[in-house]
Write a protein that holds these residues in place. Structure first.
Motif, short mmCIF file in Angstrom:
data_model
loop_
_atom_site.label_atom_id
_atom_site.label_comp_id
_atom_site.label_asym_id
_atom_site.label_seq_id
_atom_site.Cartn_x
_atom_site.Cartn_y
_atom_site.Cartn_z
N THR A 88 0.81 -1.22 0.00
CA THR A 88 0.00 0.00 0.00
C THR A 88 0.84 1.27 0.00
O THR A 88 0.30 2.35 -0.20
CB THR A 88 -0.91 0.02 1.24
N HIS A 89 2.16 1.12 0.26
CA HIS A 89 3.06 2.27 0.30
C HIS A 89 4.21 2.04 -0.66
O HIS A 89 4.77 0.94 -0.70
CB HIS A 89 3.66 2.45 1.70
N GLY A 90 4.56 3.05 -1.43
CA GLY A 90 5.70 2.91 -2.33
C GLY A 90 5.70 3.97 -3.42
O GLY A 90 5.07 5.02 -3.29
N GLU A 91 6.43 3.67 -4.49
CA GLU A 91 6.54 4.60 -5.61
C GLU A 91 6.54 3.81 -6.91
O GLU A 91 7.10 2.71 -6.98
CB GLU A 91 7.83 5.41 -5.50
N ILE A 92 5.90 4.36 -7.91
CA ILE A 92 5.94 3.78 -9.25
C ILE A 92 6.56 4.83 -10.16
O ILE A 92 6.17 5.99 -10.15
CB ILE A 92 4.55 3.39 -9.75
N SER A 93 7.56 4.39 -10.93
CA SER A 93 8.23 5.27 -11.90
C SER A 93 8.00 4.72 -13.29
O SER A 93 8.15 3.52 -13.53
CB SER A 93 9.73 5.32 -11.63
N TYR A 94 7.61 5.61 -14.20
CA TYR A 94 7.40 5.26 -15.60
C TYR A 94 8.42 6.01 -16.44
O TYR A 94 8.27 7.20 -16.69
CB TYR A 94 5.99 5.63 -16.05
N ILE A 104 7.78 4.47 -25.75
CA ILE A 104 8.29 3.28 -25.09
C ILE A 104 8.26 3.56 -23.59
O ILE A 104 8.75 4.60 -23.14
CB ILE A 104 9.75 2.97 -25.54
N VAL A 105 7.73 2.62 -22.81
CA VAL A 105 7.57 2.83 -21.36
C VAL A 105 8.13 1.65 -20.59
O VAL A 105 7.85 0.49 -20.93
CB VAL A 105 6.08 3.02 -20.99
N ASP A 106 8.94 1.94 -19.59
CA ASP A 106 9.41 0.95 -18.62
C ASP A 106 8.89 1.36 -17.25
O ASP A 106 9.13 2.48 -16.81
CB ASP A 106 10.94 0.88 -18.57
N ALA A 107 8.18 0.46 -16.59
CA ALA A 107 7.62 0.75 -15.27
C ALA A 107 8.45 0.08 -14.19
O ALA A 107 8.84 -1.08 -14.34
CB ALA A 107 6.18 0.27 -15.19
N THR A 108 8.72 0.82 -13.13
CA THR A 108 9.40 0.28 -11.95
C THR A 108 8.50 0.47 -10.75
O THR A 108 8.13 1.60 -10.42
CB THR A 108 10.74 1.00 -11.72
N LEU A 109 8.12 -0.63 -10.11
CA LEU A 109 7.26 -0.57 -8.93
C LEU A 109 8.12 -0.81 -7.69
O LEU A 109 8.87 -1.78 -7.63
CB LEU A 109 6.17 -1.64 -9.00
#
Length: 135
Positions: A88-94, A104-109
């Motif tokens: 429930t806590h964190g960061e997502i970077s696209y 082009i997209v790379d997602a980091t959760l």
């Protein structure tokens, strides 16, 4: 008036991308980030890739992502939430880049946990000391 925590996380992410439309229209690469706490997006924004310079002049792109490219980006970002599990806590970077007119997209959760919450949930059995007594 509705509060942010009354929206689902995909709906909140959709709102983030709508807020960033004007900025994305001027960028061809960078990183969109969202910080999540209790499944509610708090801080969000864009980290722009460095602007390159040569011979005393900075080169900046005049165009960025089109409306169709932004819609594709938003769809991929929302679909990436399917990979978020049990946190429930964190960061997502696209991280995104425009290559041959395709985005082009790379997602980091990234999940974050708080040790203080664990200490409440799992109290110590022996509350005397954390160190072994030496005699």
């Amino acid at each position: 008036m509705l509060k942010t925590d009354q929206f689902s996380l995909p709906r909140q992410l959709d709102l983030v991308f709508r807020e960033l439309e004007a900025e994305l229209a001027g960028l061809t690469s960078g990183t969109v980030f969202v910080q999540i706490r209790n499944n509610v997006i708090g801080k969000f924004g864009i980290r722009q890739n460095p602007i390159s310079g040569r011979n005393g002049h900075l080169s900046g792109g005049d165009s960025g992502l089109t409306a169709a490219q932004q819609a594709s980006f938003r769809k991929m970002a929302i679909e990436s939430l399917n990979f978020k599990r049990h946190w429930t806590h964190g960061e997502i970077s696209y991280e995104f880049a425009l290559r041959q007119d395709m985005v082009i997209v790379d997602a980091t959760l990234e999940s974050n946990y708080n040790m203080a919450n664990l200490m409440i949930r799992y109290p110590r059995k022996d509350a005397t000391s954390t160190f072994q007594e030496w005699s």
